[in-house]
Write an enzyme that holds these catalytic residues in place. Structure first.
Site, short mmCIF file in Angstrom:
data_model
loop_
_atom_site.label_atom_id
_atom_site.label_comp_id
_atom_site.label_asym_id
_atom_site.label_seq_id
_atom_site.Cartn_x
_atom_site.Cartn_y
_atom_site.Cartn_z
N LYS A 1 2.01 2.17 -5.04
CA LYS A 1 2.61 1.60 -6.27
C LYS A 1 1.76 1.89 -7.49
O LYS A 1 2.27 2.18 -8.57
CB LYS A 1 2.74 0.07 -6.12
CG LYS A 1 3.65 -0.37 -4.99
CD LYS A 1 3.61 -1.87 -4.80
CE LYS A 1 2.30 -2.41 -4.29
NZ LYS A 1 1.96 -2.03 -2.91
N GLY B 1 -4.69 -4.27 -3.67
CA GLY B 1 -5.69 -3.22 -3.87
C GLY B 1 -4.93 -2.00 -4.32
O GLY B 1 -4.19 -1.40 -3.54
N HIS B 2 -5.03 -1.67 -5.59
CA HIS B 2 -4.19 -0.63 -6.18
C HIS B 2 -5.05 0.54 -6.64
O HIS B 2 -5.90 0.38 -7.51
CB HIS B 2 -3.40 -1.21 -7.37
CG HIS B 2 -2.33 -2.17 -6.94
ND1 HIS B 2 -1.48 -2.79 -7.82
CD2 HIS B 2 -1.96 -2.59 -5.70
CE1 HIS B 2 -0.63 -3.56 -7.13
NE2 HIS B 2 -0.91 -3.46 -5.85
N GLN C 1 1.88 -6.04 -3.30
CA GLN C 1 2.38 -6.17 -1.92
C GLN C 1 3.68 -5.35 -1.76
O GLN C 1 3.77 -4.30 -2.35
CB GLN C 1 2.60 -7.65 -1.54
CG GLN C 1 1.31 -8.43 -1.38
CD GLN C 1 0.65 -8.82 -2.69
OE1 GLN C 1 1.27 -9.45 -3.51
NE2 GLN C 1 -0.60 -8.46 -2.89
N ASP D 1 0.80 -1.23 0.00
CA ASP D 1 0.00 0.00 0.00
C ASP D 1 0.84 1.28 0.00
O ASP D 1 0.42 2.30 0.53
CB ASP D 1 -0.96 0.03 1.21
CG ASP D 1 -1.88 -1.17 1.23
OD1 ASP D 1 -2.27 -1.63 0.14
OD2 ASP D 1 -2.23 -1.64 2.34
P1 GDP Z 1 -0.74 0.39 -3.55
O1 GDP Z 1 -1.35 -0.88 -3.10
O2 GDP Z 1 0.71 0.48 -3.25
O3 GDP Z 1 -1.03 0.72 -4.99
O4 GDP Z 1 -1.43 1.55 -2.68
P2 GDP Z 1 -2.99 1.67 -2.26
O5 GDP Z 1 -3.75 2.12 -3.43
O6 GDP Z 1 -3.44 0.45 -1.55
O7 GDP Z 1 -2.89 2.78 -1.13
C1 GDP Z 1 -2.34 4.03 -1.36
C2 GDP Z 1 -3.41 5.09 -1.03
O8 GDP Z 1 -2.80 6.36 -0.93
C3 GDP Z 1 -4.46 5.24 -2.11
O9 GDP Z 1 -5.67 5.62 -1.54
C4 GDP Z 1 -3.89 6.36 -2.98
O10 GDP Z 1 -4.89 7.06 -3.71
C5 GDP Z 1 -3.29 7.23 -1.93
N1 GDP Z 1 -2.10 8.01 -2.35
C6 GDP Z 1 -1.10 7.67 -3.19
N2 GDP Z 1 -0.15 8.62 -3.21
C7 GDP Z 1 -0.56 9.58 -2.36
C8 GDP Z 1 0.01 10.82 -1.92
O11 GDP Z 1 1.11 11.21 -2.30
N3 GDP Z 1 -0.69 11.52 -1.00
C9 GDP Z 1 -1.90 11.13 -0.52
N4 GDP Z 1 -2.51 11.88 0.37
N5 GDP Z 1 -2.47 9.97 -0.92
C10 GDP Z 1 -1.80 9.21 -1.81
P1 IMO Z 2 -0.98 -4.15 -2.25
O1 IMO Z 2 -0.53 -4.70 -3.58
C1 IMO Z 2 -0.91 -4.57 2.09
C2 IMO Z 2 -0.83 -8.64 3.66
C3 IMO Z 2 -2.04 -9.11 4.43
C4 IMO Z 2 -1.38 -10.08 5.37
C5 IMO Z 2 -0.30 -10.72 4.53
C6 IMO Z 2 -0.71 -12.05 3.91
O2 IMO Z 2 -2.27 -3.43 -2.29
O3 IMO Z 2 0.12 -3.38 -1.60
P2 IMO Z 2 -2.31 -12.70 1.90
O4 IMO Z 2 -3.76 -12.43 1.69
O5 IMO Z 2 -1.44 -12.15 0.82
O6 IMO Z 2 -2.02 -14.15 2.17
O7 IMO Z 2 -1.97 -11.93 3.27
O8 IMO Z 2 -0.02 -9.80 3.49
N1 IMO Z 2 -1.13 -8.12 2.30
C7 IMO Z 2 -1.09 -6.83 1.97
N2 IMO Z 2 -0.89 -5.74 2.73
N3 IMO Z 2 -1.07 -4.44 0.75
C8 IMO Z 2 -1.24 -5.53 -0.02
O9 IMO Z 2 -1.28 -5.46 -1.36
C9 IMO Z 2 -1.31 -6.79 0.58
N4 IMO Z 2 -1.49 -8.05 0.13
C10 IMO Z 2 -1.37 -8.84 1.18
O10 IMO Z 2 -2.67 -8.04 5.09
O11 IMO Z 2 -0.73 -9.37 6.41
MG MG Z 3 -2.88 -1.55 -1.80
#
Ligand code: GDP
Ligand code: IMO
Ligand code: MG
Length: 431
Positions: A16, A40-41, A224, A13
């Protein structure tokens, strides 16, 4: 050769998807190389928010070859839902392709993941319950089904004959839950074979090889993060694949000799969902403040994310095992109103005062370790519209410079908000 991997350099999270979407404009091919719908991207662009689980985050640009690689695990229902929703929103998926060698997450994988998590008591990992561990276990144990297996009824019958009685025994005798008949599994597989058909790319190895020969640019999207890597993360509190940049080679079918840049995406602080050690975790009001301002709730599961200060020890470890060449720092805007910030540069053993500058991979030690912090003055200014480093206040620049020094690699991208436009690109790897 400019091929670039975007990898999470914490516990997932990190943002990416935002970075992938941003760079996808300059790439020809975007590949998701591992993980499944545990990811979850989030991409925010043109006043729209998109949440991807399996589809590469580069899909919003037209005519880019978006590929779901052999290292991924595909849950058919999630794939159907996600692609349907994208099509309804007008996203063109004609360039989306999947590898016939990707593994399938079947309904019993989801059941087993959910029930075993619920039954694990103290030993819970806190998985996303998306069947990830059970699917990868079957793949490695050679009990799994690959996308290509769905099209050969004889083979499908043989595979299900081998695996289903075993799964049913576990479901019934160990977990006391419902079992699956072979007929219903065959129906399920046949249904999704048709859903997958237009997306399958049989000659992907040759297509990608041609692409590389033409000097086209490939962007690899990790899911991840390095600290969740099955080999290099905080085992057993990890996922079941290799998010590290090395996973980009195995998961996509492109050799490591074709990779030039590895961007480690790193929040200006650290978060983690699920269980496992987290040395800079803040369980106080500051942690809560970061969670609320940063909107730190899981994209896939909605769970609150644990939050803590930036950990340079962990980042230096990620540079080594991830082969990071540069950092993209995200969410620095979350600190707009903070009086002061902290960064961990070492760990101290509470028992004997021993200082650790390197990340101890033996997590049994972590309960004895406390962070040693450097403190920084905040900037108390809204930086979410900054377009260049010249627009950043002095204290924000100081903070970023110190992160570079502590981690030992340059910061090439600074993200100041969720929107595609809210980004300072100091150097574009594709230009
Ligand atoms: P990922 O799994 O690495 O793609 O990241 P996620 O989408 O799960 O979580 C990142 C969250 O931060 C999302 O809600 C993005 O919209 C938000 N986000 C990304 N970059 C920034 C930033 O620079 N500032 C803020 N405030 N939010 C951001
Ligand atoms: P993105 O791509 C954050 C964590 C779960 C748990 C561990 C194992 O959005 O960054 P799993 O379901 O993969 O067997 O769970 O990994 N986990 C993540 N945490 N972002 C993710 O994906 C994750 N995918 C798995 O919370 O601790
Ligand atoms: Mg994510």
């Amino acid at each position: 050769m400019k091929n670039t991997v975007v990898v999470g350099a914490q516990w997932g999270d990190e943002g990416k998807a935002k970075i992938t979407d941003l760079l996808a404009e300059y790439a020809d091919v975007i590949i998701r190389y591992q993980g499944g719908c545990n990811a979850g991207h989030t991409v925010v662009a043109n006043n729209e928010t998109y949440k991807f689980h399996l589809v590469p985050s580069g899909v919003l640009y037209k005519n880019k070859f978006c590929f779901i690689g052999a290292g991924t695990v595909i849950h058919p229902e999630t794939f159907l839902k996600e692609t349907q929703e994208l099509i309804e929103r007008g996203v063109d998926l004609s360039s989306l392709k999947i590898s016939p060698l990707a593994s399938i997450t079947l309904p019993y994988h989801i059941d087993i993941d959910g029930i075993s998590e619920n039954n694990s008591g103290k030993n819970k990992i806190g998985t996303t319950k998306k069947g990830i561990g059970p699917t990868y276990s079957d793949k490695i144990g050679r009990y799994g089904l690959k996308v290509q297996d769905l099209y050969d009824e004889e083979l499908l019958n043989e595979r299900l004959d081998a695996v289903l009685p075993l799964k049913n025994k576990i479901l019934e005798k160990v977990y006391g839950t419902k079992t699956y008949s072979k007929t219903e599994m065959i129906e399920y597989c046949k249904k999704y074979a048709e859903i997958f058909r237009p997306y399958i790319c049989e000659d992907w190895v040759y297509k990608l090889s041609e692409t590389l020969k033409q000097d086209k640019k490939v962007l690899f999207e990790g899911a991840q993060g390095i600290m969740l890597d099955i080999d290099y993360g905080t085992y057993p509190f990890v996922t079941s694949s290799n998010p590290i940049a090395g996973g980009a080679a195995t998961g996509s079918g492109i050799g490591p000799t074709h990779i030039e840049n590895v961007i480690g995406v790193t929040k200006a602080y650290v978060t983690r969902v699920g269980k496992g050690p987290f040395i800079t975790e803040l369980t106080d009001k500051t942690g809560e403040l970061i969670r609320n301002i940063g909107g730190e709730f899981g994209t896939t599961t909605g769970r609150p994310r644990r939050c803590g200060w930036f950990d340079a020890v962990l980042s230096r470890y990620c540079v080594l095992v991830g082969g990071l060449t540069q950092m993209a720092i995200t969410k620095i805007d979350v600190f707009n109103d903070f009086d002061e910030l902290k960064v961990c540069n070492a760990y101290k053993d509470k028992r004997n005062g021993k200082i650790y500058k390197d990340y101890p991979t033996n997590i049994n030690l972590h309960k004895y370790l406390e962070p040693v912090y450097e403190t920084f003055k905040g900037w108390k200014q809204d930086i979410s519209n900054a377009k260049s480093t010249d627009d950043l206040p002095e204290n924000a620049v100081k903070y970023l410079k110190r992160l570079e020094e502590l981690v030992g690699i340059p910061i090439k991208i600074v993200s100041v908000g969720p929107d595609r436009e809210q980004t300072i690109i100091l150097e574009n790897p594709f230009k």
